[in-house]
Design a protein around this motif. Structure first.
Motif, mmCIF file in Angstrom:
data_model
loop_
_atom_site.group_PDB
_atom_site.id
_atom_site.type_symbol
_atom_site.label_atom_id
_atom_site.label_comp_id
_atom_site.label_asym_id
_atom_site.label_seq_id
_atom_site.Cartn_x
_atom_site.Cartn_y
_atom_site.Cartn_z
ATOM 1 N N VAL A 149 2.207 1.333 -5.251
ATOM 2 C CA VAL A 149 1.524 0.039 -5.356
ATOM 3 C C VAL A 149 1.321 -0.552 -3.958
ATOM 4 C CG1 VAL A 149 1.731 -2.345 -6.181
ATOM 5 C CG2 VAL A 149 2.320 -0.440 -7.702
ATOM 6 N N LEU A 150 2.372 -0.517 -3.138
ATOM 7 C CA LEU A 150 2.262 -1.043 -1.773
ATOM 8 C C LEU A 150 1.199 -0.289 -0.980
ATOM 9 C CD1 LEU A 150 6.029 -1.632 -0.991
ATOM 10 C CD2 LEU A 150 4.252 -3.395 -1.116
ATOM 11 N N GLU A 151 1.135 1.025 -1.168
ATOM 12 C CA GLU A 151 0.131 1.840 -0.491
ATOM 13 C C GLU A 151 -1.281 1.461 -0.949
ATOM 14 O OE1 GLU A 151 -0.950 6.464 -0.886
ATOM 15 O OE2 GLU A 151 1.120 6.085 -0.262
ATOM 16 N N GLU A 152 -1.437 1.268 -2.257
ATOM 17 C CA GLU A 152 -2.752 0.905 -2.821
ATOM 18 C C GLU A 152 -3.274 -0.412 -2.237
ATOM 19 O OE1 GLU A 152 -5.080 2.144 -5.177
ATOM 20 O OE2 GLU A 152 -4.016 4.024 -4.805
ATOM 21 N N PHE A 153 -2.386 -1.385 -2.060
ATOM 22 C CA PHE A 153 -2.814 -2.714 -1.629
ATOM 23 C C PHE A 153 -2.516 -3.017 -0.172
ATOM 24 C CE2 PHE A 153 -2.035 -3.672 -6.335
ATOM 25 C CZ PHE A 153 -3.368 -3.436 -6.660
#
Length: 157
Positions: A149-153
């Motif tokens: 999730v952190l990578e996506e955003f």
């Protein structure tokens, strides 16, 4: 049926940011551990993921949809598997984990707009957390998911 044969439950989830770019996290009511999570939940049959995310957010936190502005949607669907000891207990044993549609959203309200005393309470406490601390404070089986999730955003944080 073996756990690997079970399907994933379709779900939606939100990384909700306040004005300081901190993330809303909450403690589950059914877990005594200090394990935090972002709001998420299963989609109803045929439900649009963004509508489902807004519905789940309000059901779990009392935060109304008009207090949320969606900033981004994850480019890909993200998954997590339940630990073996939970597979037969959670969701009546029908799923091995979740297939989640993630959204990044801005919270437009104030802390007073958060109300965990909902019709069916799921959380026992909440706070604003730094994005970087999420993988460390989450239940261990969702750590990889939260890193994804952190990578996506990352471009928005």
């Amino acid at each position: 049926m073996k756990e690997n044969d079970l399907p994933y439950r379709d779900a939606a989830a939100v990384m909700l940011l306040n004005g300081d770019n901190k993330v809303f996290v909450a403690l589950r009511i059914d877990n005594a551990a200090e394990a935090w999570q972002m709001p998420q939940g299963g989609l109803e049959e045929g439900e649009d993921p963004e509508a489902g995310m807004l519905r789940e957010l309000e059901e779990e936190t009392g935060i109304r949809p008009d207090l949320v502005r969606v900033i981004a949607r994850a480019r890909r669907t993200l998954f997590y598997d339940l630990p073996e000891d939970l597979v037969g207990k959670v969701w009546k044993g029908k799923y091995r984990g979740q297939r989640q549609h993630w959204f990044l959203a801005r919270f437009l309200g104030t802390d007073a707009d958060v109300n965990l005393e909902t019709a069916e309470p799921e959380f026992r406490g909440w706070r604003w957390a730094e994005p970087a601390e999420l993988p460390r404070i989450i239940v261990p089986f969702k750590r990889r998911l939260y890193e994804d999730v952190l990578e996506e955003f990352a471009d928005h944080l």
